[in-house]
Design a protein around this motif. Structure first.
Motif, PDB file in Angstrom:
ATOM      1  N   GLY A   1       0.803  -1.211   0.000  1.00 35.09           N
ATOM      2  CA  GLY A   1       0.000   0.000   0.000  1.00 35.09           C
ATOM      3  C   GLY A   1       0.840   1.266   0.000  1.00 35.09           C
ATOM      4  O   GLY A   1       2.059   1.235   0.140  1.00 35.09           O
ATOM      5  N   MET A   2       0.144   2.371  -0.124  1.00 41.72           N
ATOM      6  CA  MET A   2       0.832   3.653  -0.163  1.00 41.72           C
ATOM      7  C   MET A   2       1.451   4.011   1.188  1.00 41.72           C
ATOM      8  O   MET A   2       2.500   4.643   1.235  1.00 41.72           O
ATOM      9  CB  MET A   2      -0.124   4.765  -0.606  1.00 41.72           C
ATOM     10  CG  MET A   2      -0.413   4.743  -2.100  1.00 41.72           C
ATOM     11  SD  MET A   2       1.082   4.778  -3.130  1.00 41.72           S
ATOM     12  CE  MET A   2       1.767   6.361  -2.735  1.00 41.72           C
ATOM     13  N   LEU A   3       0.829   3.593   2.282  1.00 41.29           N
ATOM     14  CA  LEU A   3       1.393   3.895   3.595  1.00 41.29           C
ATOM     15  C   LEU A   3       2.760   3.233   3.757  1.00 41.29           C
ATOM     16  O   LEU A   3       3.720   3.867   4.205  1.00 41.29           O
ATOM     17  CB  LEU A   3       0.458   3.442   4.716  1.00 41.29           C
ATOM     18  CG  LEU A   3       0.947   3.708   6.136  1.00 41.29           C
ATOM     19  CD1 LEU A   3       1.144   5.201   6.354  1.00 41.29           C
ATOM     20  CD2 LEU A   3      -0.015   3.153   7.148  1.00 41.29           C
ATOM     21  N   ARG A   4       2.863   1.976   3.359  1.00 42.01           N
ATOM     22  CA  ARG A   4       4.162   1.290   3.427  1.00 42.01           C
ATOM     23  C   ARG A   4       5.154   1.909   2.454  1.00 42.01           C
ATOM     24  O   ARG A   4       6.349   1.975   2.742  1.00 42.01           O
ATOM     25  CB  ARG A   4       3.997  -0.192   3.152  1.00 42.01           C
ATOM     26  CG  ARG A   4       3.342  -0.900   4.308  1.00 42.01           C
ATOM     27  CD  ARG A   4       3.334  -2.379   4.127  1.00 42.01           C
ATOM     28  NE  ARG A   4       2.666  -2.998   5.281  1.00 42.01           N
ATOM     29  CZ  ARG A   4       2.228  -4.207   5.305  1.00 42.01           C
ATOM     30  NH1 ARG A   4       2.380  -4.989   4.244  1.00 42.01           N
ATOM     31  NH2 ARG A   4       1.648  -4.687   6.369  1.00 42.01           N
ATOM     32  N   THR A   5       4.676   2.345   1.303  1.00 41.88           N
ATOM     33  CA  THR A   5       5.552   3.021   0.335  1.00 41.88           C
ATOM     34  C   THR A   5       6.126   4.291   0.939  1.00 41.88           C
ATOM     35  O   THR A   5       7.320   4.573   0.804  1.00 41.88           O
ATOM     36  CB  THR A   5       4.783   3.346  -0.955  1.00 41.88           C
ATOM     37  OG1 THR A   5       4.286   2.142  -1.523  1.00 41.88           O
ATOM     38  CG2 THR A   5       5.659   4.058  -1.964  1.00 41.88           C
ATOM     39  N   VAL A   6       5.292   5.057   1.623  1.00 45.62           N
ATOM     40  CA  VAL A   6       5.753   6.294   2.264  1.00 45.62           C
ATOM     41  C   VAL A   6       6.735   5.969   3.387  1.00 45.62           C
ATOM     42  O   VAL A   6       7.766   6.636   3.525  1.00 45.62           O
ATOM     43  CB  VAL A   6       4.555   7.115   2.788  1.00 45.62           C
ATOM     44  CG1 VAL A   6       5.015   8.259   3.668  1.00 45.62           C
ATOM     45  CG2 VAL A   6       3.731   7.639   1.632  1.00 45.62           C
ATOM     46  N   LEU A   7       6.440   4.951   4.183  1.00 45.30           N
ATOM     47  CA  LEU A   7       7.359   4.568   5.257  1.00 45.30           C
ATOM     48  C   LEU A   7       8.713   4.117   4.711  1.00 45.30           C
ATOM     49  O   LEU A   7       9.760   4.489   5.248  1.00 45.30           O
ATOM     50  CB  LEU A   7       6.739   3.473   6.123  1.00 45.30           C
ATOM     51  CG  LEU A   7       5.529   3.886   6.953  1.00 45.30           C
ATOM     52  CD1 LEU A   7       4.926   2.691   7.671  1.00 45.30           C
ATOM     53  CD2 LEU A   7       5.898   4.983   7.933  1.00 45.30           C
ATOM     54  N   VAL A   8       8.682   3.339   3.625  1.00 45.77           N
ATOM     55  CA  VAL A   8       9.934   2.939   2.969  1.00 45.77           C
ATOM     56  C   VAL A   8      10.662   4.183   2.463  1.00 45.77           C
ATOM     57  O   VAL A   8      11.885   4.294   2.590  1.00 45.77           O
ATOM     58  CB  VAL A   8       9.661   1.945   1.818  1.00 45.77           C
ATOM     59  CG1 VAL A   8      10.885   1.778   0.930  1.00 45.77           C
ATOM     60  CG2 VAL A   8       9.221   0.606   2.366  1.00 45.77           C
ATOM     61  N   GLY A   9       9.923   5.121   1.903  1.00 43.42           N
ATOM     62  CA  GLY A   9      10.529   6.359   1.411  1.00 43.42           C
ATOM     63  C   GLY A   9      11.178   7.176   2.505  1.00 43.42           C
ATOM     64  O   GLY A   9      12.270   7.725   2.327  1.00 43.42           O
ATOM     65  N   ILE A  10      10.525   7.257   3.658  1.00 45.49           N
ATOM     66  CA  ILE A  10      11.091   8.016   4.783  1.00 45.49           C
ATOM     67  C   ILE A  10      12.383   7.367   5.262  1.00 45.49           C
ATOM     68  O   ILE A  10      13.403   8.037   5.445  1.00 45.49           O
ATOM     69  CB  ILE A  10      10.074   8.142   5.932  1.00 45.49           C
ATOM     70  CG1 ILE A  10       8.919   9.045   5.502  1.00 45.49           C
ATOM     71  CG2 ILE A  10      10.729   8.675   7.193  1.00 45.49           C
ATOM     72  CD1 ILE A  10       7.743   9.038   6.450  1.00 45.49           C
ATOM     73  N   VAL A  11      12.355   6.054   5.421  1.00 42.89           N
ATOM     74  CA  VAL A  11      13.560   5.334   5.849  1.00 42.89           C
ATOM     75  C   VAL A  11      14.665   5.480   4.796  1.00 42.89           C
ATOM     76  O   VAL A  11      15.828   5.738   5.127  1.00 42.89           O
ATOM     77  CB  VAL A  11      13.248   3.854   6.134  1.00 42.89           C
ATOM     78  CG1 VAL A  11      14.513   3.057   6.368  1.00 42.89           C
ATOM     79  CG2 VAL A  11      12.315   3.742   7.328  1.00 42.89           C
ATOM     80  N   ALA A  12      14.302   5.346   3.519  1.00 37.03           N
ATOM     81  CA  ALA A  12      15.292   5.469   2.434  1.00 37.03           C
ATOM     82  C   ALA A  12      15.878   6.875   2.391  1.00 37.03           C
ATOM     83  O   ALA A  12      17.080   7.042   2.140  1.00 37.03           O
ATOM     84  CB  ALA A  12      14.654   5.117   1.098  1.00 37.03           C
ATOM     85  N   ALA A  13      15.056   7.884   2.650  1.00 33.07           N
ATOM     86  CA  ALA A  13      15.555   9.264   2.651  1.00 33.07           C
ATOM     87  C   ALA A  13      16.565   9.465   3.777  1.00 33.07           C
ATOM     88  O   ALA A  13      17.621  10.078   3.569  1.00 33.07           O
ATOM     89  CB  ALA A  13      14.390  10.240   2.792  1.00 33.07           C
ATOM     90  N   LEU A  14      16.259   8.948   4.951  1.00 32.05           N
ATOM     91  CA  LEU A  14      17.173   9.113   6.084  1.00 32.05           C
ATOM     92  C   LEU A  14      18.470   8.329   5.886  1.00 32.05           C
ATOM     93  O   LEU A  14      19.569   8.857   6.093  1.00 32.05           O
ATOM     94  CB  LEU A  14      16.481   8.680   7.376  1.00 32.05           C
ATOM     95  CG  LEU A  14      15.286   9.534   7.807  1.00 32.05           C
ATOM     96  CD1 LEU A  14      14.570   8.898   8.993  1.00 32.05           C
ATOM     97  CD2 LEU A  14      15.733  10.937   8.139  1.00 32.05           C
TER      98      LEU A  14
END
Length: 87
Positions: free
Chosen positions: A31-44
């Motif tokens: 889902g999009m929520l997991r996509t956003v969480l992956v994105g936040i972790v990947a950004a950091l």
């Protein structure tokens, strides 16, 4: 961390997560929520890797840092999609 830093991390996470999702071919089963969480972790993590290589703060756009972040997000989206597929 201030509220502006948290909001910035979420916005950058959304962008990085969506770009990472676009890079991965085929249909992703997360889902999009997991996509956003992956994105936040990947950004950091991508920012930390770029800082370790000394390319985090450059004049202009930090293309190398973005590449690290998007590659990590693509890897994370693909990995979660495969885990979800096996269930």
């Amino acid at each position: 961390m201030e509220i502006s830093g948290i909001i910035s991390a979420i916005v950058v996470g959304i962008v990085i997560g969506v770009l990472g999702r676009l890079v991965v071919p085929g249909r992703q089963r997360i889902g999009m929520l997991r996509t956003v969480l992956v994105g936040i972790v990947a950004a950091l993590v991508g920012s930390a890797i770029a800082a370790a290589f000394g390319v985090a703060d450059t004049k202009g756009v930090d293309w190398v840092e973005w590449i690290f972040q998007i590659a990590l997000a693509a890897f994370g989206v693909a990995a979660l999609s495969r885990v979800k597929l096996r269930r």
